[in-house]
Every structure is written in structure tokens, then in C-alpha cells.
Design an enzyme around this catalytic site. Structure first.
Site, PDB file in Angstrom:
ATOM      1  CE  LYS A   1       2.810  -7.694 -45.227  1.00  0.00           C
ATOM      2  NZ  LYS A   1       1.889  -6.728 -44.604  1.00  0.00           N
ATOM      3  NE  ARG A   2       8.271 -14.342 -38.534  1.00  0.00           N
ATOM      4  CZ  ARG A   2       8.820 -14.801 -37.385  1.00  0.00           C
ATOM      5  NH1 ARG A   2       9.655 -14.031 -36.700  1.00  0.00           N
ATOM      6  NH2 ARG A   2       8.543 -15.985 -36.911  1.00  0.00           N
TER       7      ARG A   2
ATOM      8  CE  LYS B   1       9.751  -0.369 -41.205  1.00  0.00           C
ATOM      9  NZ  LYS B   1       9.939  -1.724 -40.591  1.00  0.00           N
TER      10      LYS B   1
ATOM     11  CG  HIS C   1       2.625  -4.272 -30.099  1.00  0.00           C
ATOM     12  ND1 HIS C   1       3.156  -3.276 -30.884  1.00  0.00           N
ATOM     13  CD2 HIS C   1       3.093  -4.050 -28.857  1.00  0.00           C
ATOM     14  CE1 HIS C   1       3.936  -2.499 -30.148  1.00  0.00           C
ATOM     15  NE2 HIS C   1       3.912  -2.946 -28.915  1.00  0.00           N
TER      16      HIS C   1
ATOM     17  CB  THR D   1       5.824  -0.858 -39.180  1.00  0.00           C
ATOM     18  OG1 THR D   1       6.251  -2.210 -39.009  1.00  0.00           O
ATOM     19  CG2 THR D   1       5.230  -0.339 -37.892  1.00  0.00           C
TER      20      THR D   1
ATOM     21  CE  LYS E   1       2.222 -10.688 -40.088  1.00  0.00           C
ATOM     22  NZ  LYS E   1       2.247  -9.237 -39.868  1.00  0.00           N
TER      23      LYS E   1
END
Ligand code: 26W
Length: 834
Positions: A556-557, A668, A365, A664, A562
Site C-alpha cells: 500500500k502507499r 483483494k 475518502h 481496498t 498505515k
């Protein structure tokens, strides 16, 4: 005697359900309505719904236990299952409306009871939530499966914001009891650690090893049923909690040493006490390895127990179970299965190895080097002395094969070895997982290619057929039908509701993108969802946001790759443009952030503080605040996600290309009609392919350009010097504009950007700002925007976790759905299957 057909336990009319709730309140909660608390009513309702899952669950398990259908065992250190009540109301005969009437009849409000449920925070982020979506899809597709993991007493911390700083609060999710779990005190396994090994030859003269562990704990099963949609198939999670074999030492107590009396109890229970809150950088803590070995050993012992109950011979284990390793966290399974086969069941090494490889498969992952687990040899050998021996033997045989294929290529040998020989030496868990599995997959097309080109390149060259791609997916039940019932009803009003378990049906929505009336209905639903999110934001932050503005969302985290910080740089740029040209026409925006930072991740926590500082600075500027607002929603999790994803206009997927394995959340958002601004990274690439490049706002360097720029000597300061808006924004952060003049507070952020900028924010800044300009422009044309929004939902079917699971079943697990319709109802008198 018929299956339990009495209406109180199985009836689904509002009257049946009302009676069932009252019955459970009285008999299960021991309360009368007059004295019942919200928790009592929640528990009573939960028990009533649970009752309605039992027939299907018991029947399904009887079937799986009786017929040797191959069972998928999904081994994961994390299952981020989210609140259960709402999802079970949908998946268990879809009785949401009937329950709402029954609850209203009792003078209660279903929303309140749904909100009351504590979230089982048994995961950090993407990996844990994926495991939960996959268990729901496995069940919906009638595939027999067990989700093996850890029953953490304390889940992921709750995030409070104090003066803009993240503060972690303990997650006591079990304090009010958990109606969804069945503790199975008779399903236990013993797990040893430490101690020593000895070698000997048995009566047949065969080499044998005996391990005498120093400590042994007991693992106890806690089963949580998993309902599927549109089927009576029911699978379950089996989560292990650890306990002492001897929980109280009376001798010590009699000697008055009270602490010693409970020492073993405390030590043992610590193993499943708390979830490690790290989402990428690995901690390397011995307790983490102990947790991983604990649940993996319990799970493999449990599978062998079930295999035997089925009357099957040990050497057909791989026909009974397809074991999926969710990243390297359970990868000790390779050595543990060999130990159980060879040491405990007396199997020949080669036979055991053959079965192990056939049974195991590994999903990677992440490519981030700091997230690839490698255990220091001394620590590993001390905790798991027998496993280290087995790993050495696996490595010896493996490298013999490599040497034969690549004679004299010692670098390659060193790269492939399970042991990293550098300084204190390490066990490379990704190498162990890859060598011990028959299949290795990445989680998005681009990620799987990078896996073969970089981290696992040598293994790919050795065994290319072992490598697969299975692009992630999310369940449309929780993330559309449950989270956005209004949009689901609108969709079903046009194409029926088959799409709920046939995701390609959503394509039938495409023509409606050209239907003006439908577009207006579509916008109304989005507006309604934005109002609901505005209410949540106000409740949690006290900030009033305007649903008429564009909701630009990044949840998100918190992680530097990111690039939440790039989003902040754009917000500051926009703020400056408005300040400098107060009459400037901008598309009013509300920029919404959410996400937890690992408690030890200093930079991530500082970025949260910066976001909140920019937020309050802008909010205190009357010239700007009606056109630009920034909010940070605390405690982002599955529950709040179900309110946030349906309310977004714009989805921020802006990671440095090559860093986000898949993502992911991106799926969504699109599923709920949000448009994406993003880089060519992870699953963004495939989302853009599916929804159409014209319905996706793309910017930034590609992964190859990132590598090339890094190779050719990336100098972030050059971008800073060359771009006045970028320079102004960074200087403001450094000069204390957002920290009431404190020039030290955010210095680390400025320094990291100007010195290293490891994730190339400055290189992508201008392209991002221009892309955001295009977004603002596009949003002004609401008809065009709505059309793009409808097409995103219509073309998102590929990203249903049902599609992912079908591919795992076909390419890696080789399992078929079981037909339950033929299954006779369970006969109550028959002793229940364990
Ligand atoms: C040892 C600490 C640790 C904990 C969790 C290391 C790595 C992890 C996970 C692999 C991190 C994770 O959740 N990765 C995310 O997995 C998602 C599901 O496949 C992907 O969509 C995300 O891109 C990836 O970051």
C-alpha cells in the site's frame, strides 16, 4: 446494411483472431511479421481486441444518446485503471483462451504481450483504483456512466530503489502510443482562469455578472472504452488533455523570440502534464487547483452539451446526470455548475441551486486533517475570481439558514462557513462539497460514523438525511478471475462461474472448507501463485525467497498511519528472538513490503530505507536468513498487485484505528484466500464480521481507545521503558545496527516514536507481537489454515464493487440498468453518434 459483422473485425475463433492480429499489424502498425517488434505485435493484438469492443460501445452510446436515461458521471482526478489488454480479453466475450491459441499460432507468447503493456498510472492509490473498479462494475451492471478525469501525459512516477532509497523515475506511459484511447479533437471545451469580473443589470433589470478571464485553454477529450463482464454494455472514460488555443505565435517567431512563440503552448499543456504524486498531504499548489478546475469545467460543459443534444431543457439537467464527486478534488463543481447555470444559461439563482444540489453527490475518502483540501483565499480568488463571488453568495445564503436554526451560535457558524477565517483565510472544499450536494457518504461503516461524529458533525446535525455509508468494494473480475485464474477455475469447478457477476454465490464454497481434497487443491493453487511471486521478486530484487515459508505481505502507499514501521518493529523482534535462541522453533516467514512514498514525504522515504536496511542485515545473517527474510518489491502498482494479492498467506492491515477510511487491498487479499492480521479500522471491521472473528487475527486499540489514550496524555516512552523487546528493537534502529553503525541515519524515526508516536505504534506493539505469535502457531496447522482461507474467499462477496454500485444506484443516483438486449444493431450507414 447490417452492423459490421465481418469476421476480421468481430470474429472470435482463434483463426479469426489470428487473421485480425495480422491485419492490424499490417494495416494499423504498417509492419510485416518478419520486422515486427514486441510493441508492434502488442499494438496489433490490442487493436484486434478494440475492434471487438466497437459494436457494443457504439450501440450503447447510441442508446444513451437517444433515450434520456440518467447517466452517472463519476468525476475523479484519478483513475488507476491498470493494464487494459488482459481485462478486455476477459470482459469482451471472455476470449482469453482463443487469443492465447491465435497468438501461439503466430509463434508468440500471450504472457509476454500482456507484460509489455505500460500501466496507465493515472492515480496514486486507493481513491484512484476505486474509481476504476467502480467504472467496471457500473458497466457490468448495465448502468450508463461516464468517468470524467484528466489524461495526464505523465502518470505516477516509477519507483526505483538505489541503495535502499526510493528514486522517482518519470512515467512516460504514452511514449509507445496508447491503443486504448480515442482522441476526440472535435469534442473540446474552453476553460478560463484569472482576469476580472464585472456586475451589471441586463435588459430585464436582473443582476448579472460577467467574467473576463485572463487565460483560456482548450480541453480535448480522450475516450477510453470500459467493457463490462457478461454484458454488451460499454461505457467510457472521457479524460481531458489541455492545449493552447493558439499553439504557435508566429509574430513572436518572426521577431526571433522562439521561446515566446511557444510560451502559451507550454503553459497550457502544463495543466494536464503530470499527476500530483501526493496521496494524502495536500500540496496547495495553484497548478493543482488549476488541474481540478480544468477537468471539472470541461466535464460539466460536456454534460450540458450532451443534455442539449438530447433535446432536454437546461432546468432538467439533474434528470440527465447523477454527478459523483470523488473526494473534494472536483468539488469546485458546486460553484462551476452555478456559474454555468446562472451566468451562461441565465437561470435564476434558486432554480440553479436546486438543480445543482439534486445533481451533485460527494464521497469523502479520508479523515486525516492534512488531507482535507482548503485553498488560501488570495490564491483561489486570483485564479477563480467569479467562483469566489459565487462561493460568497452560497455561503451568505447558507449561513442565513444556519443562523435561523441556531440563532447566536457563532462558533457553529464559524465551523460551518465555507470560508475559514483564520490568518490568510481559506476556502474549505469539504464544506463546499457538502453544502452543494444532496448526498454525502463515507467509504466504510466505521468511517461514515466517524465522519458524522467528527469532521462533518455540524453538517450532520443540520441535515442528517444527507449522510450515507457506502462501503467500498473491488471488482472480482480483475482481482480474482484475471489475477488468479487457477483459483477461479478451482472455484468454478465446484460452484460454476456465476459468482463472477453474482458475488453471493461464493458462499456456496463454504461446505468445501471441510473437504480435505478440496483443501489440498486450494493449497496447491496458493503454492503455484507464491512461486509466480517469488519469480517476480527475484527478477526485480535479485533476492530468492522460499515459497514454502509464510508469505506475510504489506503493500500500500507508504504513510505513517498505515504503520509499515510497526511491521518492521515486529520483524526486528522476531530477528532478535531467533538470534538469541538460534534453536527457537519459529514459523519460517518471508515478509514482503511494497508501496510508493510521496516524493516530498521525508519520513515515508526513510521508512523505505529502514525496511531495505533491515532486509539486507537479516539476509547477511546465516543463522536467520532461512527462517526469516524481508523484501521490498519496487514499483508497486496495479500490474504487480495482480501477482502479489493471489500469493499472500497473511494480509497486513495494521493502521491506527480511526485512520484508514476503508482500505481496498484488504478486500483483494481476502478474496484470494489470504488471512488478515489487522486492527478494528475502516473496512477491516466489516471483513471480520463477514468472514467470522475466528478467521481473522485481530489486535490493537479501538478508535475510541486511541482517542481516549491521546486525550489522557499518551507517553510512548513509558511503553519503551516497560518492554525490553521493544526497547531493544528501537535501540538497534537508533544505534546503527541496520545502518553499519551510523547512528544519525534513522534518528528521526526513533525520535518520532519516543517523543510523539502520533500513530501509537508503541501502544499497539505488544498486542501485535502476540497476535503475530498466534498467526505463526495457526500456520503450523495447514489444514486449519486452509479452512480459514477458503472461508475468507467464500464470505468476501459483500466486498464486490458490484454491491457498492448497486447501493449508490439505489440510495444516491436513483438510476436503473438499461436493457440493451432490445437495442437494434447499429446501422453502419447512419452517421455515428458523437
Ligand atoms: C490532495 C492530496 C490527496 C490525494 C489523494 C488527498 C487525499 C487523497 C485521497 C483521498 C487519498 C486516498 O486515496 N484515500 C483512500 O481512499 C480509499 C478509497 O476510498 C480508501 O480505501 C482508503 O482508506 C483511503 O486512504
Amino acid at each position: 446494411m447490417q452492423a459490421l459483422q465481418d469476421v476480421v473485425r468481430t470474429g472470435t475463433t482463434p483463426a479469426d483472431l489470428k487473421q485480425a492480429i495480422l491485419d492490424n499489424l499490417y494495416y494499423a502498425q504498417g509492419r510485416i511479421p518478419q520486422l515486427a517488434t514486441t510493441n508492434d505485435w502488442y499494438m496489433a493484438l490490442a487493436f484486434a481486441i478494440r475492434d471487438r469492443m466497437m459494436n457494443d460501445w457504439i450501440r450503447a452510446f447510441a442508446r444513451v444518446r437517444r433515450d434520456p436515461v440518467k447517466v452517472v458521471s463519476y468525476l475523479s482526478a484519478e483513475f488507476l485503471i491498470g493494464p487494459q489488454l488482459g481485462n478486455n480479453l476477459l470482459n469482451v466475450h471472455d476470449i482469453r483462451d482463443e487469443v492465447a491459441i491465435a497468438v501461439a499460432d503466430l509463434g508468440l507468447n500471450l504472457e509476454d504481450l500482456l507484460n509489455h503493456e505500460p500501466e496507465p498510472g493515472l492515480g496514486n492509490g486507493g481513491l484512484g483504483r476505486l474509481a476504476a473498479c467502480y467504472m467496471e462494475s457500473l458497466t457490468t451492471l448495465n448502468l450508463a456512466a461516464i468517468g470524467y478525469g484528466i489524461y495526464y501525459e505523465f502518470g505516477l512516477f516509477h519507483q526505483d530503489l538505489q541503495n535502499g532509497w526510493q528514486v522517482e523515475k518519470t512515467d512516460k506511459w504514452l511514449s509507445m502510443g496508447n491503443p486504448w484511447a480515442f482522441c476526440r479533437p472535435e469534442i473540446t471545451h474552453y476553460v478560463g482562469t484569472g482576469g476580472h469580473t464585472e456586475q451589471y443589470h441586463d435588459e430585464q433589470g436582473r443582476f448579472r455578472a460577467r467574467w473576463t478571464p485572463e487565460n483560456v485553454v482548450r480541453g480535448v477529450a480522450n475516450d477510453i472504452p470500459v467493457a463490462g463482464y457478461g454484458t454488451s454494455m460499454t461505457n467510457f472514460l472521457r479524460l481531458w488533455s489541455s492545449e493552447a488555443i493558439d499553439s504557435f505565435d508566429f509574430q513572436a517567431f518572426n521577431k526571433g523570440d522562439y521561446y515566446d512563440a511557444v510560451r502559451e503552448k507550454v503553459a497550457s499543456e502544463t495543466i494536464s502534464k503530470v499527476l500530483y504524486p501526493n496521496d494524502e498531504p495536500e500540496a496547495g499548489k495553484v497548478l493543482r487547483l488549476h488541474q481540478q478546475y480544468f477537468f471539472t469545467s470541461c466535464s460539466l460543459q460536456d454534460m450540458i452539451r450532451i443534455h442539449k443534444i438530447r433535446g432536454c431543457a437546461i432546468d432538467t439537467f439533474h434528470e440527465s446526470f447523477a454527478v459523483q464527486l470523488n473526494d473534494t478534488h472536483p468539488s469546485i463543481a458546486v460553484a462551476e455548475l452555478m456559474r454555468l447555470f446562472v451566468d451562461i444559461h441565465g437561470m435564476e439563482w434558486d432554480t440553479a441551486w436546486n438543480i445543482t444540489q439534486k445533481a451533485l453527490a460527494y464521497t469523502n475518502h479520508t479523515l486525516l486533517p492534512e488531507a482535507l483540501e482548503k485553498w488560501p483565499l488570495p490564491l483561489f480568488g486570483k485564479l477563480l475570481p467569479r467562483h469566489l463571488e459565487i462561493i460568497y453568495e452560497i455561503n451568505r445564503r447558507f449561513l442565513d439558514g444556519v443562523r435561523a436554526k441556531y440563532p447566536g451560535d457563532n462558533e457553529r457558524l464559524a465551523r460551518l462557513s465555507l470560508i475559514d477565517e483564520h490568518d490568510q483565510k481559506y476556502v474549505r472544499m469539504a464544506n463546499l462539497a457538502t453544502v452543494g450536494s444532496h448526498a454525502v457518504n463515507g467509504v466504510a461503516a466505521m468511517h461514515s460514523e466517524l465522519l458524522k461524529k467528527t469532521v462533518l458533525h455540524d453538517f450532520y446535525e443540520l441535515a442528517p438525511d444527507k449522510f450515507f455509508n457506502i462501503t467500498n468494494g473491488v471488482t472480482p473480475r480483475r482481482w480474482l478471475a484475471l489475477s488468479n485464474p487457477e483459483l477461479s477455475r478451482l472455484i468454478s469447478s465446484k460452484i460454476g462461474d456465476e459468482w463472477l457477476c453474482n458475488e453471493n454465490n461464493l458462499r456456496q464454497l463454504e461446505p468445501f472448507a471441510d473437504d480435505t481434497a478440496f483443501r489440498s487443491q486450494w493449497r496447491q493453487v496458493k503454492q503455484l501463485r507464491k512461486q509466480k511471486l517469488a519469480a517476480l521478486i527475484n527478477e526485480r530484487t535479485g533476492i530468492a525467497v522460499n515459497p514454502a515459508t509464510m508469505f506475510d505481505v504489506q503493500v500500500k502507499r507508504l504513510h505513517e498511519y498505515k504503520r509499515q514501521l510497526l511491521n518492521v518493529l515486529y520483524v526486528i523482534t522476531l530477528y532478535n528472538r531467533v538470534r538469541h535462541h538460534t534453536s527457537a522453533q519459529i514459523t519460517p516467514r518471508t515478509v514482503i513490503f511494497g508501496g510508493k512514498a510521496a516524493p516530498g514525504y521525508f519520513m515515508a522515504k526513510l521508512i523505505i530505507k529502514l525496511i531495505n536496511s533491515v532486509s539486507s542485515t537479516i539476509d547477511s545473517d546465516p543463522a536467520v536468513r532461512d527462517r526469516l527474510k524481508v523484501v521490498f518489491i519496487p514499483d508497486f502498482n496495479v500490474k504487480s498487485g495482480q501477482v502479489i494479492y493471489p500469493a499472500a498467506d497473511l494480509s497486513e492491515q495494521i493502521s491506527t484505528a480511526g485512520k484508514e477510511a476503508s482500505g481496498t487491498g484488504n478486500m483483494k487479499f481476502s478474496m484470494n484466500g489470504a488471512l488478515t492480521i489487522g486492527t478494528l479500522d475502516g473496512a477491516n471491521v466489516e471483513i471480520r464480521e463477514q468472514v467470522g472473528a475466528e478467521n481473522f487475527f485481530l489486535f490493537g486499540l479501538t478508535a475510541d481507545q486511541v482517542v481516549e489514550l491521546k486525550r489522557s496524555g499518551y507517553n510512548p516512552r513509558r511503553y519503551y521503558d516497560a518492554n525490553p523487546e521493544l526497547k531493544e528493537a528501537i535501540d538497534q534502529i537508533g544505534s546503527g545496527s541496520f545502518s553499519s553503525g551510523d547512528q544519525q541515519l534513522f534518528r528521526p524515526i526513533v525520535d518520532s516514536l519516543l517523543d510523539r508516536d502520533e500513530y501509537m505504534l508503541l501502544a499497539d506493539y505488544q498486542a501485535y507481537v502476540e497476535c503475530q505469535q498466534a498467526v505463526s502457531q495457526a500456520y503450523l496447522d495447514q489444514e486449519r489454515w486452509t479452512r480459514m482461507s477458503i472461508l475468507n474467499t467464500a464470505r468476501i462477496g459483500k466486498f464486490s464493487s458490484d454491491r457498492s454500485i448497486r447501493e449508490y444506484a439505489r440510495d444516491i443516483w436513483h438510476v436503473e440498468p438499461i436493457a440493451l438486449a432490445l437495442e437494434p444493431p447499429t446501422i453502419l450507414s447512419e452517421p455515428a453518434a458523437r
